[in-house]
Design a protein around this motif. Structure first.
Motif, PDB file in Angstrom:
ATOM      1  N   TYR A   1     -14.560  -9.678 -28.756  1.00 19.03           N
ATOM      2  CA  TYR A   1     -14.414 -10.313 -30.074  1.00 19.03           C
ATOM      3  C   TYR A   1     -13.232  -9.727 -30.834  1.00 19.03           C
ATOM      4  O   TYR A   1     -12.476 -10.435 -31.501  1.00 19.03           O
TER       5      TYR A   1
ATOM      6  N   HIS B   1      -9.839 -11.758 -31.982  1.00 22.64           N
ATOM      7  CA  HIS B   1      -9.366 -11.819 -33.369  1.00 22.64           C
ATOM      8  C   HIS B   1      -7.938 -11.267 -33.471  1.00 22.64           C
ATOM      9  O   HIS B   1      -7.088 -11.836 -34.165  1.00 22.64           O
TER      10      HIS B   1
ATOM     11  N   ARG C   1      -5.571 -13.900 -32.405  1.00 21.59           N
ATOM     12  CA  ARG C   1      -5.357 -14.933 -33.429  1.00 21.59           C
ATOM     13  C   ARG C   1      -4.469 -14.426 -34.546  1.00 21.59           C
ATOM     14  O   ARG C   1      -3.811 -15.194 -35.234  1.00 21.59           O
TER      15      ARG C   1
ATOM     16  N   ILE D   1     -14.590  -5.456 -38.161  1.00 26.74           N
ATOM     17  CA  ILE D   1     -13.594  -5.946 -37.210  1.00 26.74           C
ATOM     18  C   ILE D   1     -12.336  -6.370 -37.959  1.00 26.74           C
ATOM     19  O   ILE D   1     -11.212  -6.102 -37.533  1.00 26.74           O
ATOM     20  N   ASP D   2     -12.542  -7.010 -39.118  1.00 29.17           N
ATOM     21  CA  ASP D   2     -11.414  -7.474 -39.917  1.00 29.17           C
ATOM     22  C   ASP D   2     -10.484  -6.308 -40.250  1.00 29.17           C
ATOM     23  O   ASP D   2      -9.254  -6.403 -40.120  1.00 29.17           O
TER      24      ASP D   2
ATOM     25  N   TYR E   1     -22.078 -16.410 -34.203  1.00 28.99           N
ATOM     26  CA  TYR E   1     -21.477 -17.064 -33.035  1.00 28.99           C
ATOM     27  C   TYR E   1     -20.268 -17.870 -33.498  1.00 28.99           C
ATOM     28  O   TYR E   1     -20.295 -18.498 -34.556  1.00 28.99           O
ATOM     29  N   ASP E   2     -19.194 -17.848 -32.700  1.00 31.43           N
ATOM     30  CA  ASP E   2     -17.966 -18.558 -33.073  1.00 31.43           C
ATOM     31  C   ASP E   2     -18.015 -20.011 -32.619  1.00 31.43           C
ATOM     32  O   ASP E   2     -18.244 -20.276 -31.430  1.00 31.43           O
TER      33      ASP E   2
ATOM     34  N   ILE F   1     -17.811 -14.407 -35.857  1.00 33.58           N
ATOM     35  CA  ILE F   1     -17.790 -12.948 -35.767  1.00 33.58           C
ATOM     36  C   ILE F   1     -16.648 -12.381 -36.604  1.00 33.58           C
ATOM     37  O   ILE F   1     -16.836 -11.477 -37.402  1.00 33.58           O
ATOM     38  N   ALA F   2     -15.462 -12.895 -36.386  1.00 38.84           N
ATOM     39  CA  ALA F   2     -14.290 -12.478 -37.155  1.00 38.84           C
ATOM     40  C   ALA F   2     -13.787 -13.706 -37.919  1.00 38.84           C
ATOM     41  O   ALA F   2     -14.207 -14.826 -37.626  1.00 38.84           O
ATOM     42  N   PRO F   3     -12.912 -13.512 -38.908  1.00 36.90           N
ATOM     43  CA  PRO F   3     -12.387 -14.676 -39.625  1.00 36.90           C
ATOM     44  C   PRO F   3     -11.623 -15.585 -38.675  1.00 36.90           C
ATOM     45  O   PRO F   3     -10.837 -15.108 -37.853  1.00 36.90           O
TER      46      PRO F   3
END
Lengths: 711, 711
Positions: A179, A183, A186, A292-293, B395-396, B429-431
């Motif tokens: 995850y 991220h 992205r 995580i961010d 969940y994404d 989970i993440a943005p």
């Protein structure tokens, strides 16, 4: 096979063979397994240039390759094996690895320590096999590893990102790593490695951090931790990373109660696993984040930009509202955005004549929409301000090619940042992805760009500035641990504890032992004022509870008080051995501190300092450090206390000599270390401080393996 | 022109004509202006169905329409005008609007109050014009408005989003509104309105909130505030919104110092503008957030889901690491994720037999990758748990059509949530962005989905749960304000303040006035123990500073103490009028509280309660409420104090009767209100509490317009 892959040919004991294998074996390969198919597909997708072997006792062709029946049947050198065999076949597989001379194995299989005691036993056996066969073992219960630099994957599920970069991600949870990497991708943040360490039967996160400190391709090391193991290796690696200017950013979750043993002392309630980890991070220069961010935001910034320690940050935006949000978020993150110098303000006035006094953050106003060159002109002014060490510009990069005005701004900002000697960063206003288009646009214009939004971006800048301040500090502990004296006599009682502290240079309130009333009165007279009487017994830890303490006794009442204490204790604890009654001067004025050392199961002896009474009991107001510490460290600890101002005189209270207090506390820390590894806790409560008089009034030692019963 | 646009034909005084105009005029239209071109293009882009008129004194054709030379020359009814004229032409334009019967105007022009005193004067004149011509005025220095529901834009820059929905965004900063809307759009959150209120010469955010409470298309009201104006309207609108079940979410930035007047009292330092706004939000059920990210996350959740107050939240993920991050973030957000009931745990054990004790958050483990139906089966179990009021699944959602496994999970979760009676939400989970594909996928499967990441998502759930707990509460203040007595005599001195408090039912320490030494001794004897002597003078506010206080005086020393006090004061302040010396019993034991009322410039009388001494001075440990408050409110305030436990007996300290203490404090609040609008502050310091004895020992009143000089 490239030159780099060959570089470690003569260093087989290192982790090069695991992380940069020239040849690998997929053991237990079969086209009926999604894991096997996944692992093979990932190698193809990355374009692995080394040799791939498939191993299956049934032989035949698998994934288009001729399968060897065993590793030793491969007949060529292999650096690492991915074991995809059931738990019962692992022992045989290790024997096979050993015979084939394969020194590195990745085991994905679950069902070990994470399932309970039986699993833990199986895992211990597995670790034993690894040691026996001299195999570096990654796992079990992990997802494997990806080396983006050398295009190698021992990884069975889909690749979470394809973006290669300079951030190494080491994680105890494979899914979470996936995850995080997704991220990061992205956000346009490329990785050098992903390593999933799973249950860490052999290789721990600490070992991998140590490896990454020396890895040339890695500039930032990101960790996801569920627990900490091998803290000595981790601490040493973190210090090396700090010295090398390579930031370590850790996301750690979960808290665990301290051991019951340590919790016996009062200090125990102050020292949670999580607070100790916090203290360790501060001392080791590890940046700790909580989401995580934030992990990705901080890594993104530090992967691209080296902040200067001690310098100020200036921010720029084209909206007053955004400037004010940035100011609020900076304050919340502990990041100072100080006012600009008069000289900078005057220079900015010339750039933007009609907009009043320029502030920090600097609002370029709608005027910058009509004239994008305002960005460049104001950056130029800020670059010439010697107090400013980082310029943050709040502006969104477009994600696709169609923003005419944006292009002008980017050009202006890019040229200005490129010409500036002060590092600059472009922050998006709200979180937004950084697709290839944005990333390449930023690179083209020489811009460091974060798409995480100003909230996380400002927090990341605050973290980076903190790190930069740690960076030039000595990477070594400020005091080396004293040798733990095996010849030290174990203090058993309060008296023995205080006597021991005296030998370590800790000032202790005077005390004289009385064994009859007349002696007690004599001692009281010698102290020339009110005294305290306390029962002295190795069997009684909590003296007040059995009537063993008498406070504020006048000289002429000392004999009676002696009798009273002896009778009360004789009645409450007829079994207890009594050494006598200690007579000490009564101390009325001063600030009570609690100084405790507790052995943390992961990090070892940890010092806690707080003000006594309500402060630690109700407010949990304390500061923690791993031992050893020097007086300078303790001064910093005192400064961290919320009630710190009380030490400087409050409402006529005493002003405490902070330097001497710090020195005394550091000596208590050293004293605890001198008691050796069986010490569970040492607590001085209270340490009374008034001006330059600092005295331990009471002390208590708890051992992990008590040699005699205590109450 | 649709039926809805006609609905307000008979209610011209409302804001319908501004927000849902049937016909509009672009005044000052010209194809040489980017603002004019932008405004016209936006109308076309939204497909405005009403009538558009362009006005320019030069006539001709503009934007393809025949221009009227003035508004009155249009010759048809017009509801709203967008004024794009220079500042000097505004007065004439208002006359034109009046003659044309146009009741609503939007003014974008800047250069008013935001530039300083001259601008403020011009703005006051503008407001006067609006009143004179009975025009609702939006602006100046704003970006206008967009009505997404009825496809209307009086907005000159690009549309920040095209997504229509049920979130109204009202902002004092147009640029910030644009950034917020842009981020909302990327998160798939559609808007009903954007209104940029700018300098608020006439229409304030408060008026717009009031409008949106009744707007059928709006379900959530989002605010961006730089300051608060018209707090009475805002408070009333917020209460109506709460009663209507329509959440108000506010991002407010900046802090401002309290007025110098109020800061004279000690309480002043406790009452910052920002803390008062916090207190107001809590009391009015307004959700306060501190970043654009949180504003959008909270709005996204509440726009799609109605949480149940008082019920627990359960979370599900397929990774232990993610579960633990979620647990940590929930704790940090103040969101409880309590353990599941035994019944639920047993039922989950049947669903996932081999994974030990199920916890909350629930880790479905890698087993859910092999069997996505685990999602549905566990949701079904949680839905049957009556303690659980919200189920969050981490969940994404995919952002493009290519994830086979994801599709299965979404189907399972979608079916389970649709069948459940418990509200459910899917959190990324993440943005990550929520493009049309993801949004439609979620809608198709009946899923509430947030792409803000679990950190912000969990915080949004915590906010929503807080709001749901406020929602059923009485939307009215728990006590209505007493009439501010104009006939109340203004207390000038400590004695008069305490006497006044007695008339309001506040217990006050006994005090007797002595005008000679013998009388002082007689009063001391009547109190039967040590006393306190204090100088009584309307001219002396700080008695200790001039030697006007003598503590702990024995009966036989009272006459001497009287002389001492008189001499000290006569020497230090020979000018002061002296009423005599007050004799009160010395109070030794008890907890000192500070109770202060300060008039906040925006929100009016505000009550601050804290424990005296170090607590408020060093720790700023206090709780705030807008007045009026009842005893129940004060009980909650006492509970919010970090040192609250001190009231329940600490180290042999007194146990305080909290109910009676709360009642006394509420009466002090009422007393402050009874002193009327000229009161700057009323402070009782200390209010001494011990068991059931609660007494004001000292009191001080400060007026906005003093009638006589005070020290």
């Amino acid at each position: 096979m490239n030159a780099r892959l060959n570089a470690h040919a003569d260093a087989p004991a290192s982790l090069d063979g695991l992380l940069r294998p020239r040849a690998i074996a997929l053991v237990g390969a079969t086209e009926r397994s999604r894991w096997s198919n996944g692992a093979f597909a990932n190698l193809g997708e990355l374009g692995y240039a080394g040799q791939v072997h498939v191993v299956n006792p049934r032989g035949g062709h698998i994934h288009g390759l001729r399968a060897a029946a065993s590793c030793r049947a491969i007949g060529e050198p292999v650096d690492a094996a991915l074991l995809m065999v059931p738990a019962h076949a692992i022992e045989d597989a290790f024997g096979d690895l050993h015979e084939a001379g394969i020194a590195n194995a990745v085991i994905l299989t679950s069902g070990f320590a994470e399932t309970g005691e039986d699993g833990a036993r199986r895992q211990a056996a597995l670790a034993g096999l690894a040691r026996q066969h001299q195999v570096n073992l990654l796992g079990p219960n992990c997802l494997g590893l990806i080396n983006y630099i050398d295009r190698i994957a021992l990884w069975t599920i889909g690749l979470p990102t394809r973006l290669t970069g300079n951030v190494a991600l080491i994680s105890q949870s494979g899914a979470t790593a996936s995850y995080i990497a997704d991220h990061a991708g992205r956000q346009g943040v490329g990785l050098s490695y992903i390593v999933s360490t799973g249950n860490e039967a052999d290789l721990s996160v600490a070992r991998l951090v140590d490896y990454m400190v020396d890895d040339e391709a890695t500039r930032v090391i990101c960790l996801f931790l569920e627990t900490t193991r091998d803290t000595a290796t981790l601490a040493a690696a973190a210090r090396r990373a700090l010295a090398a200017g390579k930031p370590v950013v850790a996301l750690k979750i979960g808290t665990s109660p301290v051991t019951a043993k340590a919790a016996q002392a009062h200090t125990g309630s102050l020292v949670g696993d999580d607070r100790v980890f916090d203290a360790a991070c501060r001392q080791l220069g590890i940046i700790r984040v909580h989401s995580i961010d934030d992990l990705v935001a901080t890594a993104a910034l530090l992967s691209r930009l080296r902040p200067r320690g001690g310098a100020n940050v200036a921010a720029i935006a084209i909206s007053g509202g955004i400037c004010e949000i940035a100011a609020d978020r900076a304050e919340a993150s502990g990041l100072a955005l100080p006012e600009l110098s008069v000289r900078s303000r005057d220079a900015l006035d010339e750039v933007m004549p009609s907009f009043g006094t320029p502030h920090n953050p600097l609002d370029l106003t709608g005027a910058a929409i009509l004239d994008p060159a305002l960005f460049a002109r104001s950056i130029k002014v800020l670059d010439q301000d010697p107090d400013i060490g980082l310029i943050a510009c709040l502006y969104d990069l477009p994600t696709e090619p169609r923003h005419g005005y944006s292009q002008q701004v980017i050009q202006q900002v890019g040229q200005a940042f490129s010409a500036a000697s002060t590092p600059g960063v472009l922050l998006s206003i709200a979180p937004r992805p950084v697709p290839d288009f944005s990333r390449m646009l930023a690179e083209h214009h020489g811009l460091v760009y974060l798409g995480v939004g100003l909230d996380r971006g400002v927090a990341a800048i605050a973290q980076a500035q903190w790190w930069a301040r740690q960076h030039p500090l000595s990477p070594q502990p400020s005091r080396t641990a004293l040798p733990a004296g095996e010849d030290v006599q174990r203090p058993r009682s309060e008296r023995e504890t205080l006597d021991f502290l005296v030998t370590q240079g800790v000032p202790v309130v005077p005390a004289r032992m009385a064994t009859d009333p007349v002696q007690a009165q004599g001692h009281a007279a010698s102290f020339n004022g009110p005294v305290v009487l306390k029962i002295a017994s190795p069997d009684i830890a909590h003296k007040s509870d059995v009537g063993g303490v008498c406070l504020d006794v006048a000289v002429e009442e000392a004999a009676d008080a002696y009798q009273q204490v002896r009778h009360a204790v004789a009645s409450a604890r007829p079994d207890a051995r009594i050494d006598g009654v200690l007579v000490s001067p009564m101390r009325r004025h001063g600030i009570e501190l609690l100084v405790g050392v507790v052995r943390d199961p992961q990090w070892g002896p940890t010092l806690a300092v707080g003000l006594g009474g309500v402060w630690v009991e109700l407010f949990k107001d304390s500061s923690l450090r791993l031992l050893p510490v020097g007086a300078e460290d303790v001064l910093a600890m005192l400064g961290e206390l919320r009630c710190s101002a009380l030490l400087d005189g409050y409402r006529g209270g005493p002003v405490v000599d902070r330097r001497w207090l710090a020195e005394v506390i550091a000596r208590i820390g050293d004293a605890a270390l001198a008691l050796g590894p069986d010490l569970a806790s040492l607590e001085v409560n209270p340490l009374l401080a008034s001006g330059g008089r600092i005295e331990a009034l009471d002390g208590l030692v708890v051992w992990n393996t008590p040699v005699e019963p205590a109450q």
